[in-house]
Enzyme design. Structure first.
Site, PDB file in Angstrom:
ATOM      1  N   HIS A   1      -0.793  -0.060  -9.710  1.00 16.98           N
ATOM      2  CA  HIS A   1      -1.552  -1.010  -8.865  1.00 16.98           C
ATOM      3  C   HIS A   1      -2.000  -2.222  -9.688  1.00 16.98           C
ATOM      4  O   HIS A   1      -3.188  -2.534  -9.783  1.00 16.98           O
ATOM      5  CB  HIS A   1      -2.760  -0.323  -8.227  1.00 16.98           C
ATOM      6  CG  HIS A   1      -3.158  -0.965  -6.931  1.00 16.98           C
ATOM      7  ND1 HIS A   1      -3.485  -0.255  -5.804  1.00 16.98           N
ATOM      8  CD2 HIS A   1      -3.279  -2.275  -6.571  1.00 16.98           C
ATOM      9  CE1 HIS A   1      -3.798  -1.082  -4.822  1.00 16.98           C
ATOM     10  NE2 HIS A   1      -3.671  -2.328  -5.267  1.00 16.98           N
TER      11      HIS A   1
ATOM     12  N   ARG B   1       0.864  -1.186   0.000  1.00 20.32           N
ATOM     13  CA  ARG B   1       0.000   0.000   0.000  1.00 20.32           C
ATOM     14  C   ARG B   1       0.895   1.229   0.000  1.00 20.32           C
ATOM     15  O   ARG B   1       1.915   1.270   0.697  1.00 20.32           O
ATOM     16  CB  ARG B   1      -0.906   0.035   1.243  1.00 20.32           C
ATOM     17  CG  ARG B   1      -2.111  -0.889   1.165  1.00 20.32           C
ATOM     18  CD  ARG B   1      -3.160  -0.415   0.145  1.00 20.32           C
ATOM     19  NE  ARG B   1      -4.311  -1.306   0.080  1.00 20.32           N
ATOM     20  CZ  ARG B   1      -4.436  -2.336  -0.742  1.00 20.32           C
ATOM     21  NH1 ARG B   1      -3.471  -2.645  -1.579  1.00 20.32           N
ATOM     22  NH2 ARG B   1      -5.525  -3.082  -0.732  1.00 20.32           N
TER      23      ARG B   1
ATOM     24  N   ASP C   1       4.327  -0.172  -6.989  1.00 26.22           N
ATOM     25  CA  ASP C   1       3.085  -0.499  -7.694  1.00 26.22           C
ATOM     26  C   ASP C   1       1.923   0.266  -7.065  1.00 26.22           C
ATOM     27  O   ASP C   1       0.803   0.200  -7.557  1.00 26.22           O
ATOM     28  CB  ASP C   1       2.833  -2.012  -7.602  1.00 26.22           C
ATOM     29  CG  ASP C   1       1.623  -2.456  -8.403  1.00 26.22           C
ATOM     30  OD1 ASP C   1       1.531  -2.063  -9.589  1.00 26.22           O
ATOM     31  OD2 ASP C   1       0.757  -3.174  -7.857  1.00 26.22           O
TER      32      ASP C   1
ATOM     33  N   GLU D   1      -2.676   7.551  -4.851  1.00 24.24           N
ATOM     34  CA  GLU D   1      -2.883   6.961  -6.181  1.00 24.24           C
ATOM     35  C   GLU D   1      -4.301   7.157  -6.716  1.00 24.24           C
ATOM     36  O   GLU D   1      -4.525   7.139  -7.926  1.00 24.24           O
ATOM     37  CB  GLU D   1      -2.546   5.463  -6.164  1.00 24.24           C
ATOM     38  CG  GLU D   1      -3.509   4.616  -5.326  1.00 24.24           C
ATOM     39  CD  GLU D   1      -3.120   3.146  -5.281  1.00 24.24           C
ATOM     40  OE1 GLU D   1      -1.933   2.841  -5.192  1.00 24.24           O
ATOM     41  OE2 GLU D   1      -4.040   2.302  -5.325  1.00 24.24           O
TER      42      GLU D   1
HETATM   43  P1  NAD Z   1      -1.461 -10.849   5.280  1.00 21.99           P
HETATM   44  O1  NAD Z   1      -2.498 -10.298   6.203  1.00 21.99           O
HETATM   45  O2  NAD Z   1      -1.489 -12.310   4.939  1.00 21.99           O
HETATM   46  O3  NAD Z   1       0.000 -10.529   5.866  1.00 21.99           O
HETATM   47  C1  NAD Z   1       0.393  -9.306   6.383  1.00 21.99           C
HETATM   48  C2  NAD Z   1       1.554  -9.553   7.330  1.00 21.99           C
HETATM   49  O4  NAD Z   1       2.051  -8.278   7.764  1.00 21.99           O
HETATM   50  C3  NAD Z   1       1.169 -10.340   8.594  1.00 21.99           C
HETATM   51  O5  NAD Z   1       2.061 -11.427   8.772  1.00 21.99           O
HETATM   52  C4  NAD Z   1       1.308  -9.316   9.703  1.00 21.99           C
HETATM   53  O6  NAD Z   1       1.702  -9.880  10.949  1.00 21.99           O
HETATM   54  C5  NAD Z   1       2.390  -8.412   9.135  1.00 21.99           C
HETATM   55  N1  NAD Z   1       2.476  -7.119   9.818  1.00 21.99           N
HETATM   56  C6  NAD Z   1       1.474  -6.359  10.320  1.00 21.99           C
HETATM   57  N2  NAD Z   1       1.983  -5.255  10.907  1.00 21.99           N
HETATM   58  C7  NAD Z   1       3.326  -5.315  10.759  1.00 21.99           C
HETATM   59  C8  NAD Z   1       4.400  -4.477  11.159  1.00 21.99           C
HETATM   60  N3  NAD Z   1       4.189  -3.327  11.839  1.00 21.99           N
HETATM   61  N4  NAD Z   1       5.659  -4.858  10.856  1.00 21.99           N
HETATM   62  C9  NAD Z   1       5.875  -6.017  10.193  1.00 21.99           C
HETATM   63  N5  NAD Z   1       4.908  -6.854   9.784  1.00 21.99           N
HETATM   64  C10 NAD Z   1       3.642  -6.503  10.070  1.00 21.99           C
HETATM   65  O7  NAD Z   1      -1.532  -9.952   3.978  1.00 21.99           O
HETATM   66  P2  NAD Z   1      -1.147 -10.390   2.476  1.00 21.99           P
HETATM   67  O8  NAD Z   1      -2.276 -11.121   1.861  1.00 21.99           O
HETATM   68  O9  NAD Z   1       0.209 -10.984   2.484  1.00 21.99           O
HETATM   69  O10 NAD Z   1      -1.112  -8.945   1.787  1.00 21.99           O
HETATM   70  C11 NAD Z   1      -0.153  -7.961   2.166  1.00 21.99           C
HETATM   71  C12 NAD Z   1      -0.572  -6.630   1.587  1.00 21.99           C
HETATM   72  O11 NAD Z   1      -0.451  -6.660   0.158  1.00 21.99           O
HETATM   73  C13 NAD Z   1      -2.055  -6.279   1.800  1.00 21.99           C
HETATM   74  O12 NAD Z   1      -2.236  -5.665   3.058  1.00 21.99           O
HETATM   75  C14 NAD Z   1      -2.355  -5.351   0.680  1.00 21.99           C
HETATM   76  O13 NAD Z   1      -2.183  -4.035   1.139  1.00 21.99           O
HETATM   77  C15 NAD Z   1      -1.292  -5.664  -0.359  1.00 21.99           C
HETATM   78  N6  NAD Z   1      -1.856  -6.117  -1.651  1.00 21.99           N
HETATM   79  C16 NAD Z   1      -1.486  -5.453  -2.788  1.00 21.99           C
HETATM   80  C17 NAD Z   1      -1.982  -5.862  -4.022  1.00 21.99           C
HETATM   81  C18 NAD Z   1      -1.574  -5.170  -5.299  1.00 21.99           C
HETATM   82  O14 NAD Z   1      -2.197  -5.405  -6.351  1.00 21.99           O
HETATM   83  N7  NAD Z   1      -0.560  -4.343  -5.301  1.00 21.99           N
HETATM   84  C19 NAD Z   1      -2.867  -6.946  -4.089  1.00 21.99           C
HETATM   85  C20 NAD Z   1      -3.206  -7.614  -2.909  1.00 21.99           C
HETATM   86  C21 NAD Z   1      -2.697  -7.190  -1.683  1.00 21.99           C
END
Ligand code: NAD
Length: 341
Positions: free
Chosen positions: A306, A245, A269, A274
């Site tokens: 994105h 994000r 990305d 955005e």
């Molecule tokens: P997820 O919930 O499976 O994993 C997130 C991880 O981040 C967890 O293990 C959590 O403990 C950790 N976390 C939380 N706070 C933290 C901190 N302060 N320091 C370190 N780690 C921390 O999420 P995911 O499915 O792996 O997705 C991750 C992110 O990817 C989503 O939140 C979303 O914003 C992003 N995303 C982007 C796209 C894109 O098209 N660019 C698509 C899908 C998701």
């Protein structure tokens, strides 16, 4: 009677995937298929009236579902909001609960899609594919300025080892022979089998990494987690990639770090503001966001709009889950993917 669903901010790929999934459903269980209306505008309080006559709206990351928009939806008879994404920071869940509107999301549509894109972005900015593509099309076959470095043996730091972070780490450790270290507030038991080892602090991770890839969600605690201080903890010449994000990075601090030559390359990305530009053709418009324009001007910054999630598999999962979320609300009165305040 079938459920009527207004799909806001819909693009051709949404129409195709949702229509295909609905047709499959119509063949298998005709009474469960829905009726989609595909609408171009984003949902906000000024466009919510377009949902009149629909039971549900289907929205994406940059639709604005605040209390005002929700009140409009309610007065137009909308009962459900089906998010075709995982994040729900754009919906006022407390207001939705007050109005009795149920909200569901697609929790994981394809972690592989994002992980593979993140690795592709690392390769792109390290090996400069994007520059050679343009050069060669112009008939310039010089290699000057295209020197990269091997990923094998380099240290990659993964911030956030959830579904996407773990897969990204695994590709880099198992596929490229990188040393993959990670920092997460909730370490995963799976990390070791994926070839990822944890360090105790974010600072340690940043100090040791040649490449840093961001995969934690955007929350109050992670907003601007990459700032002047943490950028300063990164190695000089290190590479930073953000497919999570935009607001994980303080853009002004990033520009400062780039201007003093502290970072080797940056791939993003996502961008904190955005919504003003992404998912639309702005090629004939002035970019008024000076920070974004400055980012686009750096020779060593690569920006995509994105796009990391955008694969056939992810779109199919989004469409199937969206339909099953709506059916669950309508037929069972409950849905495993419901999000509440
Ligand atoms: P997820 O919930 O499976 O994993 C997130 C991880 O981040 C967890 O293990 C959590 O403990 C950790 N976390 C939380 N706070 C933290 C901190 N302060 N320091 C370190 N780690 C921390 O999420 P995911 O499915 O792996 O997705 C991750 C992110 O990817 C989503 O939140 C979303 O914003 C992003 N995303 C982007 C796209 C894109 O098209 N660019 C698509 C899908 C998701």
């Amino acid at each position: 009677m079938s459920l009527k669903v207004a799909v806001f901010a819909s693009k051709r790929y949404d129409m195709n995937s949702l229509t295909d999934a609905n047709n499959e459903l119509r063949t298998a269980r005709p009474d469960e298929a829905v009726e989609f209306s595909f609408l171009e505008p984003r949902l906000d309080s000024t466009t919510a009236a377009l949902a009149a006559g629909h039971d549900a709206v289907c929205i994406f990351v940059n639709d604005v579902c605040d209390r005002e928009a929700l009140e409009q939806l309610k007065s137009n008879g909308v009962k459900y909001i089906a998010l075709r994404c995982a994040g729900f920071d754009n919906v006022d869940l407390a207001a939705a609960a007050d109005l009795g509107i149920r909200v569901a999301r697609v929790p994981a549509y394809s972690p592989d899609a994002v992980a593979e894109f993140a690795v592709g972005m690392i390769l792109t900015i390290v090996r400069k594919y994007h520059k050679s593509y343009s050069r060669v099309r112009e008939g310039n076959f010089l290699l000057d300025g295209l020197v990269g470095f091997n990923l094998s043996g380099k240290t990659v730091g993964i911030l956030g080892t959830g579904k996407i972070g773990l897969l990204t780490g695994r590709i880099l450790a198992r596929g490229f022979g990188c040393r993959v270290i990670a920092y997460d507030v909730f370490p995963s038991k799976q990390a070791e089998e994926y070839g990822i080892s944890y360090v105790d602090t974010l600072k340690e991770m940043l100090e040791q990494s040649d490449i840093v890839s961001l995969h934690c969600p955007l929350m109050d605690s992670t907003k601007y987690i990459i700032n002047d201080e943490t950028l300063g903890q990164m190695k000089r010449g290190a590479v930073l990639v953000n497919t999570s994000r935009g607001a994980l990075i303080d853009t002004i601090a990033l520009i400062r770090a780039l201007k003093r030559g502290h970072l080797g390359a940056v791939g993003i990305d996502v961008y904190e503001k955005e919504s003003a530009y992404f998912f639309a053709d702005s090629s004939d418009k002035i970019i008024y966001d000076d920070n974004f324009a400055r980012l686009l001007s750096f020779y060593n910054v690569f920006v995509s709009g994105h796009q990391a999630f955008l694969t056939d598999e992810a779109l199919k999962n989004i469409a199937d889950t969206t339909l099953s979320n709506l059916r669950a609300f309508e037929t069972k009165g409950e849905c495993v993917n419901e999000v509440k305040a």
